[in-house]
Design a protein around this motif. Structure first.
Motif, PDB file in Angstrom:
ATOM      1  N   MET A   1      54.396  12.811  34.310  1.00  0.00           N
ATOM      2  CA  MET A   1      54.910  14.125  33.926  1.00  0.00           C
ATOM      3  C   MET A   1      55.534  14.096  32.532  1.00  0.00           C
ATOM      4  O   MET A   1      55.286  14.976  31.717  1.00  0.00           O
ATOM      5  CB  MET A   1      55.910  14.623  34.965  1.00  0.00           C
ATOM      6  N   VAL A   2      56.322  13.059  32.245  1.00  0.00           N
ATOM      7  CA  VAL A   2      56.974  12.948  30.929  1.00  0.00           C
ATOM      8  C   VAL A   2      55.933  12.756  29.833  1.00  0.00           C
ATOM      9  O   VAL A   2      55.982  13.413  28.794  1.00  0.00           O
ATOM     10  CB  VAL A   2      58.004  11.798  30.933  1.00  0.00           C
ATOM     11  N   GLN A   3      54.974  11.858  30.078  1.00  0.00           N
ATOM     12  CA  GLN A   3      53.941  11.579  29.084  1.00  0.00           C
ATOM     13  C   GLN A   3      53.147  12.836  28.740  1.00  0.00           C
ATOM     14  O   GLN A   3      52.745  13.038  27.593  1.00  0.00           O
ATOM     15  CB  GLN A   3      53.004  10.498  29.608  1.00  0.00           C
TER      16      GLN A   3
ATOM     17  N   ASP B   1      54.859  23.175  36.183  1.00  0.00           N
ATOM     18  CA  ASP B   1      53.576  22.963  35.510  1.00  0.00           C
ATOM     19  C   ASP B   1      52.605  22.197  36.411  1.00  0.00           C
ATOM     20  O   ASP B   1      51.423  22.520  36.476  1.00  0.00           O
ATOM     21  CB  ASP B   1      53.749  22.174  34.212  1.00  0.00           C
ATOM     22  N   VAL B   2      53.108  21.177  37.086  1.00  0.00           N
ATOM     23  CA  VAL B   2      52.268  20.370  37.967  1.00  0.00           C
ATOM     24  C   VAL B   2      51.744  21.216  39.114  1.00  0.00           C
ATOM     25  O   VAL B   2      50.555  21.213  39.424  1.00  0.00           O
ATOM     26  CB  VAL B   2      53.026  19.130  38.502  1.00  0.00           C
ATOM     27  N   GLU B   3      52.627  21.967  39.740  1.00  0.00           N
ATOM     28  CA  GLU B   3      52.203  22.804  40.869  1.00  0.00           C
ATOM     29  C   GLU B   3      51.214  23.884  40.422  1.00  0.00           C
ATOM     30  O   GLU B   3      50.225  24.138  41.103  1.00  0.00           O
ATOM     31  CB  GLU B   3      53.403  23.437  41.543  1.00  0.00           C
ATOM     32  N   ALA B   4      51.456  24.486  39.282  1.00  0.00           N
ATOM     33  CA  ALA B   4      50.584  25.565  38.805  1.00  0.00           C
ATOM     34  C   ALA B   4      49.239  25.041  38.313  1.00  0.00           C
ATOM     35  O   ALA B   4      48.215  25.699  38.472  1.00  0.00           O
ATOM     36  CB  ALA B   4      51.270  26.350  37.693  1.00  0.00           C
TER      37      ALA B   4
ATOM     38  N   LEU C   1      49.795  19.692  45.620  1.00  0.00           N
ATOM     39  CA  LEU C   1      49.700  18.353  45.042  1.00  0.00           C
ATOM     40  C   LEU C   1      49.068  17.372  46.025  1.00  0.00           C
ATOM     41  O   LEU C   1      48.144  16.641  45.681  1.00  0.00           O
ATOM     42  CB  LEU C   1      51.083  17.855  44.614  1.00  0.00           C
ATOM     43  N   ARG C   2      49.558  17.345  47.249  1.00  0.00           N
ATOM     44  CA  ARG C   2      49.076  16.375  48.231  1.00  0.00           C
ATOM     45  C   ARG C   2      47.574  16.518  48.455  1.00  0.00           C
ATOM     46  O   ARG C   2      46.827  15.549  48.394  1.00  0.00           O
ATOM     47  CB  ARG C   2      49.828  16.547  49.552  1.00  0.00           C
TER      48      ARG C   2
END
Length: 99
Positions: A5-7, A14-17, A47-48
Motif C-alpha cells: 500500500m505504501v509503495q 483505494d484498495v477496496e475501491a 479483497l479476500r
C-alpha cells in the motif's frame, strides 16, 4: 500488505475501491491465505475474493510456479544451467536447460 500500500501510495479506501485492477504480490496473496495469521475480524470483501480468485487463475494457467527459485521464475534459466526443483517432500527434479 502495508508495504504494498505504501509503495503504491494507496489508502484502505483505494484498495477496496480498486481491488479489481490491482496486481497483488505473492506476499499479499500468502497473507490473505493465512500463512501469517489472520487479522482481527478476518479479511474484508472484496479483497479476500479478488486475491484468492487471482491466485487460483494464475496457478491453473501456469501450474505451481512457487516451486521455482525467484530468479529462475522471473528471468528463466540460462542455457546449460542446472537447477533443482523440489515438487514435494522427497521428490526433487534435477533440470538442465539445453536451449
Amino acid at each position: 500488505m502495508a508495504q504494498f500500500m505504501v509503495q503504491n501510495k494507496l489508502s484502505a479506501a483505494d484498495v477496496e475501491a480498486g481491488v479489481e485492477n490491482l496486481s497483488f504480490p505473492k506476499s499479499v496473496i500468502e497473507f490473505v491465505q493465512g500463512y501469517l495469521g489472520e487479522p482481527y475480524g478476518g479479511f474484508s470483501e472484496p479483497l479476500r475474493t479478488k486475491v484468492t480468485e487471482d491466485f487460483l487463475f494464475f496457478r491453473n494457467k501456469y501450474g505451481p510456479v512457487d516451486k521455482l527459485d525467484t530468479r529462475i521464475f522471473l528471468t528463466g534459466p540460462k542455457v546449460g544451467e542446472e537447477f533443482e526443483v523440489q515438487i514435494e517432500k522427497g521428490k526433487t527434479l534435477h533440470i538442465k536447460t539445453l536451449a
